[in-house]
Motif scaffolding. Structure first.
Motif, PDB file in Angstrom:
ATOM      1  N   MET A 142      -0.228  -7.908 -30.876  1.00 14.90           N
ATOM      2  CA  MET A 142      -0.013  -6.771 -31.749  1.00 14.90           C
ATOM      3  C   MET A 142       1.417  -6.259 -31.567  1.00 14.90           C
ATOM      4  O   MET A 142       1.885  -6.068 -30.450  1.00 14.90           O
ATOM      5  CB  MET A 142      -1.018  -5.653 -31.436  1.00 14.90           C
ATOM      6  N   THR A 143       2.124  -6.023 -32.685  1.00 16.18           N
ATOM      7  CA  THR A 143       3.492  -5.522 -32.598  1.00 16.18           C
ATOM      8  C   THR A 143       3.497  -4.067 -32.137  1.00 16.18           C
ATOM      9  O   THR A 143       2.504  -3.342 -32.288  1.00 16.18           O
ATOM     10  CB  THR A 143       4.182  -5.624 -33.967  1.00 16.18           C
ATOM     11  N   ASP A 144       4.638  -3.644 -31.603  1.00 15.89           N
ATOM     12  CA  ASP A 144       4.763  -2.264 -31.132  1.00 15.89           C
ATOM     13  C   ASP A 144       4.548  -1.268 -32.267  1.00 15.89           C
ATOM     14  O   ASP A 144       3.901  -0.229 -32.095  1.00 15.89           O
ATOM     15  CB  ASP A 144       6.138  -2.050 -30.494  1.00 15.89           C
ATOM     16  N   ALA A 145       5.109  -1.563 -33.425  1.00 13.06           N
ATOM     17  CA  ALA A 145       4.988  -0.649 -34.569  1.00 13.06           C
ATOM     18  C   ALA A 145       3.536  -0.501 -35.001  1.00 13.06           C
ATOM     19  O   ALA A 145       3.057   0.603 -35.289  1.00 13.06           O
ATOM     20  CB  ALA A 145       5.845  -1.143 -35.726  1.00 13.06           C
ATOM     21  N   ARG A 146       2.816  -1.634 -35.034  1.00  9.24           N
ATOM     22  CA  ARG A 146       1.407  -1.584 -35.443  1.00  9.24           C
ATOM     23  C   ARG A 146       0.577  -0.824 -34.417  1.00  9.24           C
ATOM     24  O   ARG A 146      -0.278  -0.013 -34.762  1.00  9.24           O
ATOM     25  CB  ARG A 146       0.871  -3.006 -35.624  1.00  9.24           C
ATOM     26  N   ALA A 147       0.844  -1.081 -33.139  1.00  6.23           N
ATOM     27  CA  ALA A 147       0.113  -0.387 -32.086  1.00  6.23           C
ATOM     28  C   ALA A 147       0.365   1.118 -32.151  1.00  6.23           C
ATOM     29  O   ALA A 147      -0.559   1.931 -31.973  1.00  6.23           O
ATOM     30  CB  ALA A 147       0.529  -0.939 -30.727  1.00  6.23           C
ATOM     31  N   GLU A 148       1.603   1.496 -32.428  1.00  6.94           N
ATOM     32  CA  GLU A 148       1.928   2.925 -32.524  1.00  6.94           C
ATOM     33  C   GLU A 148       1.195   3.569 -33.696  1.00  6.94           C
ATOM     34  O   GLU A 148       0.642   4.673 -33.578  1.00  6.94           O
ATOM     35  CB  GLU A 148       3.429   3.104 -32.692  1.00  6.94           C
ATOM     36  N   LEU A 149       1.182   2.883 -34.843  1.00  3.51           N
ATOM     37  CA  LEU A 149       0.513   3.417 -36.029  1.00  3.51           C
ATOM     38  C   LEU A 149      -0.982   3.588 -35.793  1.00  3.51           C
ATOM     39  O   LEU A 149      -1.560   4.642 -36.092  1.00  3.51           O
ATOM     40  CB  LEU A 149       0.765   2.491 -37.226  1.00  3.51           C
ATOM     41  N   LEU A 150      -1.633   2.569 -35.243  1.00  2.00           N
ATOM     42  CA  LEU A 150      -3.063   2.661 -34.982  1.00  2.00           C
ATOM     43  C   LEU A 150      -3.363   3.742 -33.943  1.00  2.00           C
ATOM     44  O   LEU A 150      -4.384   4.436 -34.020  1.00  2.00           O
ATOM     45  CB  LEU A 150      -3.594   1.303 -34.508  1.00  2.00           C
ATOM     46  N   GLY A 151      -2.467   3.886 -32.977  1.00  2.00           N
ATOM     47  CA  GLY A 151      -2.648   4.932 -31.982  1.00  2.00           C
ATOM     48  C   GLY A 151      -2.617   6.312 -32.598  1.00  2.00           C
ATOM     49  O   GLY A 151      -3.401   7.200 -32.242  1.00  2.00           O
ATOM     50  N   ARG A 152      -1.695   6.518 -33.535  1.00  2.00           N
ATOM     51  CA  ARG A 152      -1.620   7.801 -34.224  1.00  2.00           C
ATOM     52  C   ARG A 152      -2.900   8.082 -35.024  1.00  2.00           C
ATOM     53  O   ARG A 152      -3.385   9.218 -35.053  1.00  2.00           O
ATOM     54  CB  ARG A 152      -0.419   7.815 -35.167  1.00  2.00           C
ATOM     55  N   ILE A 153      -3.420   7.043 -35.667  1.00  2.00           N
ATOM     56  CA  ILE A 153      -4.650   7.216 -36.451  1.00  2.00           C
ATOM     57  C   ILE A 153      -5.807   7.592 -35.538  1.00  2.00           C
ATOM     58  O   ILE A 153      -6.601   8.495 -35.832  1.00  2.00           O
ATOM     59  CB  ILE A 153      -4.963   5.930 -37.252  1.00  2.00           C
ATOM     60  N   ARG A 154      -5.920   6.901 -34.404  1.00  2.00           N
ATOM     61  CA  ARG A 154      -7.005   7.207 -33.470  1.00  2.00           C
ATOM     62  C   ARG A 154      -6.890   8.640 -32.945  1.00  2.00           C
ATOM     63  O   ARG A 154      -7.881   9.358 -32.809  1.00  2.00           O
ATOM     64  CB  ARG A 154      -7.000   6.214 -32.316  1.00  2.00           C
ATOM     65  N   SER A 155      -5.676   9.054 -32.635  1.00  2.00           N
ATOM     66  CA  SER A 155      -5.476  10.408 -32.127  1.00  2.00           C
ATOM     67  C   SER A 155      -5.844  11.452 -33.165  1.00  2.00           C
ATOM     68  O   SER A 155      -6.453  12.482 -32.869  1.00  2.00           O
ATOM     69  CB  SER A 155      -4.011  10.606 -31.709  1.00  2.00           C
ATOM     70  N   ALA A 156      -5.483  11.187 -34.413  1.00  2.00           N
ATOM     71  CA  ALA A 156      -5.739  12.153 -35.487  1.00  2.00           C
ATOM     72  C   ALA A 156      -7.215  12.251 -35.840  1.00  2.00           C
ATOM     73  O   ALA A 156      -7.690  13.294 -36.301  1.00  2.00           O
ATOM     74  CB  ALA A 156      -4.928  11.779 -36.720  1.00  2.00           C
ATOM     75  N   THR A 157      -7.955  11.174 -35.611  1.00  2.00           N
ATOM     76  CA  THR A 157      -9.372  11.174 -36.013  1.00  2.00           C
ATOM     77  C   THR A 157     -10.319  11.328 -34.834  1.00  2.00           C
ATOM     78  O   THR A 157     -11.536  11.380 -35.030  1.00  2.00           O
ATOM     79  CB  THR A 157      -9.708   9.855 -36.753  1.00  2.00           C
TER      80      THR A 157
END
Length: 205
Positions: free
Chosen positions: A1-16
């Motif tokens: 998983m790329t860093d950018a993708r991991a960061e994006l998914l992490g933000r989604i998990r945090s928000a939800t």
């Protein structure tokens, strides 16, 4: 998983995180509600939206002849099972004999019926029946005149598949036609006639 993708998914998990689950409906309309006259009207409206020509007619042969004369078209390929009442005597109608693409390209157009039509999407459905013929004759000539009986018009796509099943056509090669053939490039320049007829005339009777 790329860093950018991991960061994006992490933000989604945090928000939800901690949010209640959301029920996602998988239901869709399978039965229409329009009365027959409204169903026909919607079909005609949607067909027109695709830049196809649609006419309500009582005399099919007369309407076919009028459409042909307006386009200076005199020679048409037709399926062998095309009803006699749809065949005007004043133009040349050639029963399909397995013509090659080159031979079909020399025809001015094709005249067919259909199996079913869909009001919601303005779509005509061909299944290779006796009054429709093989798929090639509706793809190569530049003009397609298609006759649609009002009783063949259903409101929704699921109803069309049900009608095909009732007629035993669900395992045949099916062609869905929504307007004349058209495509667009990345700049949205519309080009017609690339994948089939550039001129579609639908006669509703």
């Amino acid at each position: 998983m790329t860093d950018a993708r991991a960061e994006l998914l992490g933000r989604i998990r945090s928000a939800t995180r901690g949010a209640p689950p959301v029920a996602i409906s998988t239901e869709f309309r399978s039965r229409g509600t329009l009365d027959p006259s409204m169903r026909v009207a919607r079909f005609c409206e949607r067909v027109g939206d695709y830049r196809a020509e649609v006419r309500s007619v009582t005399d099919v042969a007369e309407a076919v002849l009028a459409a042909a004369r307006e386009r200076a078209a005199t020679r048409f390929v037709v399926p062998a099972g095309l009803p006699h009442a749809w065949r005007p005597a004043a133009i040349e109608l050639v029963d399909d004999a397995g013509f090659s693409p080159t031979e079909l390209d020399r025809m001015d157009g094709v005249i067919t019926g259909c199996t079913v039509a869909i009001a919601e999407t303005g779509t005509i459905v061909l299944s290779g029946g006796a009054h429709e013929g093989r798929r090639a004759i509706t793809l190569v000539p530049d003009l397609h005149i298609c006759v649609v009986d009002e009783a063949q018009i259903v409101e929704l796509v699921p109803e069309a598949f049900l009608r095909l099943a009732e007629l035993g056509m669900q395992t045949r090669p099916i062609t869905f036609i929504s307007g004349p053939s058209a495509t667009s490039d990345i700049e949205l320049s519309r080009v017609e006639g690339v994948h089939g007829p550039r001129d579609l005339v639908v006669l509703v009777c």
